[in-house]
Scaffold this active site. Structure first.
Site: not given
Ligand code: 9WN
Length: 404
Positions: A155, A30, A33, A377, A186, A26, A333-334, A97
């Site tokens: 997500d 964000w 974040d 993470e 993922r 990332y 992931y979630w 978000q």
């Molecule tokens: C899409 C940055 C972000 C978090 C989210 C997490 C993940 C992004 C992705 O990463 O989402 O926004 O590319 O998977 O789910 O909570 O803000 O850390």
């Protein structure tokens, strides 16, 4: 030593005016974040914590929305998908978000008072919450609806599977996340196809209105109610007691609407606005209303949190999904793993409701897990093994806060 390690992660992720969640996965700023990162950063570098939030709000849209990504102009355009050319919205995405920013702004101010910082951000925070209230009340019940799973911050939560099933997946795009993350950790390709379709449809509607995915998320709404309480605190600091009272009333209205619409039999569920029905999945988002101090149903919610579905105090962190559900997956992931931000928020909730022993247990576990996994993470709630990116921004930042 522990503080030094966590601080080094934030230093390594610092871009000069904001912090990336992860250098690899990332590489931009964000929205939520940054709020969590500022909450940790305030203990080590309060000026940088203020800069983090001011940078994010410099990208606020004229309609009040705070975009979910602010792209870094110094990072190659293809480092993350979907990038700026997909969104066609200048340097930002067009989604949002969860609104944790007011809580972060107040915390940063309390650590090192700065009236100019507070007075600069107060009207921007008001406009942000106003955007959510006026443009996102799809169900007409005083609750905010999200229009994309990415807006929940969670997500691929199993709660989104039903509403997402109505969406025809897009094809013909290249996932960049799989260059850096294990596919098993993922979201699936099928999920991504639906995410891309929903985002391009929303973009093509000019980032307004509602499409096939319209959901009232208990996590998002609880965080908005908590943010209105934080805004009341900010208004008090600025000597605006009448405005503070208005924010408290607004928080109470959201809490009441959540209880009337999303609460059922010991839990807060998401509601699919398109079908009018609650989604019967127990996810960690339904525990976030614990943040609200006046929550009448807190004892019943605490019973669910400590019962077989989440087993708080007996697993690592707060599982993102029901441990007893068929969809539970400890690494993906979630859909099962524990995330530090959720653990941090639930700990606040436990403190509000007098659960000091459990809160302290959770605090110690979150710190130990973060340090052992090099600030992963997310982690497997059953084994504590790290998954996803390492040196992850909010994991390091919230560890700093828990050590303070
Ligand atoms: C899409 C940055 C972000 C978090 C989210 C997490 C993940 C992004 C992705 O990463 O989402 O926004 O590319 O998977 O789910 O909570 O803000 O850390």
């Amino acid at each position: 030593m522990d503080v030094t390690r966590a601080t080094a992660v934030l230093d390594g992720n610092w871009l000069g005016s904001s912090t990336v969640p992860s250098r690899s996965l990332y590489p931009h700023q964000w929205s939520w974040d940054s709020a969590f990162i500022a909450i940790g950063l305030r203990h080590r570098a309060p000026a940088r914590a203020r800069r983090e939030l001011l940078t994010l709000f410099s990208a606020q849209w004229r309609d009040g929305r705070v975009p979910h990504i602010l792209f870094d102009p110094g990072t190659p355009a293809d480092a993350y998908f979907p990038g700026p050319s997909f969104w066609r919205a200048g340097r930002t995405s067009g989604l949002v978000q969860p609104p944790v920013h007011a809580r972060a702004v107040l915390a940063v101010h309390r650590t090192e008072p700065d009236r100019t910082f507070l007075a600069t951000l107060y009207p921007k925070l008001r406009a942000w919450h106003e955007y959510l209230r006026t443009h996102r009340d799809a169900g007409g019940r005083g609750l905010v609806a999200i229009v994309h799973p990415w807006e929940s911050g969670m997500d691929n939560s199993p709660a989104w599977d039903g509403p997402l099933a109505r969406v025809t997946p897009s094809t013909g795009f290249v996932r960049r996340d799989l260059d850096h993350g294990a596919a098993a950790d993922r979201p699936s390709d099928d999920d991504y196809g639906r995410y891309v379709r929903l985002a391009s449809d929303y973009r093509d509607r000019g980032y307004t209105g509602f499409g096939e995915f319209v959901v009232e998320d208990p996590g998002f709404n609880a965080l908005l109610a908590d943010a209105e309480l934080a805004l009341a605190g900010i208004a008090d600091e600025l000597g605006l007691p009448a405005a503070a009272a208005t924010h408290r009333e607004s928080a109470a209205r959201v809490a009441k609407a959540m209880q009337e619409t999303l609460w059922d039999d010991g839990f807060f569920f998401a509601r699919d606005v398109r079908t009018g029905r609650r989604v019967p999945e127990y996810t960690c988002a339904g525990l976030l209303p614990l943040l609200l101090p006046d929550l009448a149903v807190a004892p019943a919610l605490l019973a669910t949190a400590t019962g077989p579905r989440f087993r708080l105090g007996h697993v690592h962190g707060v599982p993102s999904h029901d441990l007893t559900a068929p969809a539970f997956d400890p690494g993906r992931y979630w859909r099962g793993p524990s995330w530090a931000n959720v653990g941090w928020l639930v700990r606040q909730g436990l403190l509000h409701h007098g659960e000091h022993t459990l809160a302290e247990h959770l605090r110690a576990d979150l710190v130990e897990t973060a340090l052992r996994t090099d600030f992963a993470e997310y982690v497997d709630p059953l084994t504590g093994a790290g998954h996803g990116a390492r040196s992850f921004g909010w994991t390091a930042a919230l560890t700093l806060d828990l050590l303070a």
